[in-house]
Design a protein around this motif. Structure first.
Motif, PDB file in Angstrom:
ATOM      1  N   VAL A  32       0.856  -1.190   0.000  1.00 38.53           N
ATOM      2  CA  VAL A  32       0.000   0.000   0.000  1.00 38.53           C
ATOM      3  C   VAL A  32       0.888   1.235   0.000  1.00 38.53           C
ATOM      4  N   PHE A  33       0.488   2.190  -0.849  1.00 36.65           N
ATOM      5  CA  PHE A  33       1.203   3.450  -0.962  1.00 36.65           C
ATOM      6  C   PHE A  33       0.263   4.605  -0.637  1.00 36.65           C
ATOM      7  N   TRP A  34       0.827   5.662  -0.065  1.00 38.32           N
ATOM      8  CA  TRP A  34       0.110   6.932   0.080  1.00 38.32           C
ATOM      9  C   TRP A  34       0.881   7.991  -0.720  1.00 38.32           C
ATOM     10  N   TYR A  35       0.149   8.677  -1.599  1.00 38.29           N
ATOM     11  CA  TYR A  35       0.718   9.768  -2.387  1.00 38.29           C
ATOM     12  C   TYR A  35      -0.086  11.030  -2.124  1.00 38.29           C
ATOM     13  N   ARG A  36       0.580  12.154  -2.279  1.00 39.90           N
ATOM     14  CA  ARG A  36      -0.082  13.447  -2.215  1.00 39.90           C
ATOM     15  C   ARG A  36       0.139  14.136  -3.558  1.00 39.90           C
ATOM     16  N   CYS A  92      -4.358   6.800  -2.296  1.00 42.58           N
ATOM     17  CA  CYS A  92      -3.884   5.516  -1.838  1.00 42.58           C
ATOM     18  C   CYS A  92      -3.780   4.610  -3.058  1.00 42.58           C
ATOM     19  N   ALA A  93      -2.770   3.771  -3.080  1.00 37.65           N
ATOM     20  CA  ALA A  93      -2.615   2.814  -4.175  1.00 37.65           C
ATOM     21  C   ALA A  93      -2.179   1.477  -3.583  1.00 37.65           C
ATOM     22  N   SER A  94      -2.621   0.403  -4.193  1.00 36.65           N
ATOM     23  CA  SER A  94      -2.178  -0.907  -3.710  1.00 36.65           C
ATOM     24  C   SER A  94      -1.629  -1.725  -4.868  1.00 36.65           C
ATOM     25  N   GLY A  95      -0.834  -2.721  -4.506  1.00 42.18           N
ATOM     26  CA  GLY A  95      -0.221  -3.579  -5.507  1.00 42.18           C
ATOM     27  C   GLY A  95       0.233  -4.873  -4.855  1.00 42.18           C
TER      28      GLY A  95
END
Lengths: 117, 114
Positions: A32-36, A92-95
């Motif tokens: 899981v990623f958090w980007y702004r 939010c992004a998941s992979g």
């Protein structure tokens, strides 16, 4: 149709208030990623988790931001206290990744638009 | 320092004409390369990736990208643009030994005019 779910979609708050953004990654994804995203800075990586463990949060202002994954179905990003400069869209992004195996694609949520007055 | 450059903030093209959106990178080793597209008020969507093999990669919606190792470039292309292709396009790179860390370019706004 599997998708990353983010809440809230829009949040307007006043400076100094606590803000919590939530993300439900795609079932089975382990990263899981958090980007702004802002017009000025583009996409900035704030934090990422693998198998719920935080691997990198170097892009996150530590004094006011915190990110957690209390379980595999929930990631949270908290800002306390919020400031006007935190106004942005948070994604939010998941992979999926595994040692020696890699899919590469990230699946992004629709984003949480934060406005701090 | 690792970086991804998209030298054009905006690309304008007429519908039916070929389009190219440029991307160059500076990442150590042999990176993985990606293109993502973002429509207004939406999250980013994966278009295509280069991992290894053929330098020409085909992806979604008729897009393709060409990996050029000597020029460290990964330009996005489409033979015939559609108005519906108008969106924000991001190039991204990750390192093979640390592939969870993505470096995104600043984005290129593609405008396809009828």
């Amino acid at each position: 149709d599997a998708r990353v779910t983010q809440t809230p979609r829009d949040k307007v708050t006043e400076m100094g208030q606590e803000v919590t953004m939530r993300c439900q990654p795609i079932l089975g994804h382990n990263t899981v990623f958090w980007y702004r995203q802002t017009m000025m800075q583009g996409l900035e990586l704030l934090a990422y988790f693998r198998n719920r463990a935080p691997l990198d949060d170097s892009g996150m202002p530590k004094d006011r931001f915190s990110a957690e994954m209390p379980d595999a179905t929930l990631a949270t990003l908290k800002i306390q206290p919020s400031e006007p400069r935190d106004s942005a869209v948070y994604f939010c992004a998941s992979g999926w990744s595994l040692q020696g195996s890699y899919t590469g694609e990230l699946f992004f949520g629709e984003g949480s638009r934060l406005t701090v007055l | 320092a690792q970086s991804v450059a998209q030298p054009e903030d905006q690309v304008n093209v007429a519908e039916g004409n070929p389009l190219t959106v440029k991307c160059t990178y500076s990442v150590s080793g042999n990176p993985y390369l990606f293109w993502y597209v973002q429509y207004p008020n939406r999250g980013l969507q994966f278009l295509l990736k280069y991992i290894t093999g053929d330098n020409l990669v085909k992806g979604s919606y008729g897009f393709e990208a060409e990996f050029n190792k000597s020029q460290t470039s990964f330009h996005l292309k489409k033979p015939s643009a559609l108005v519906s292709d108008s969106a924000l396009y991001f190039c991204a790179v990750s390192q093979r030994h640390n592939f969870n860390k993505f470096y995104f370019g600043s984005g290129t706004k593609l405008n396809v005019k009828p």
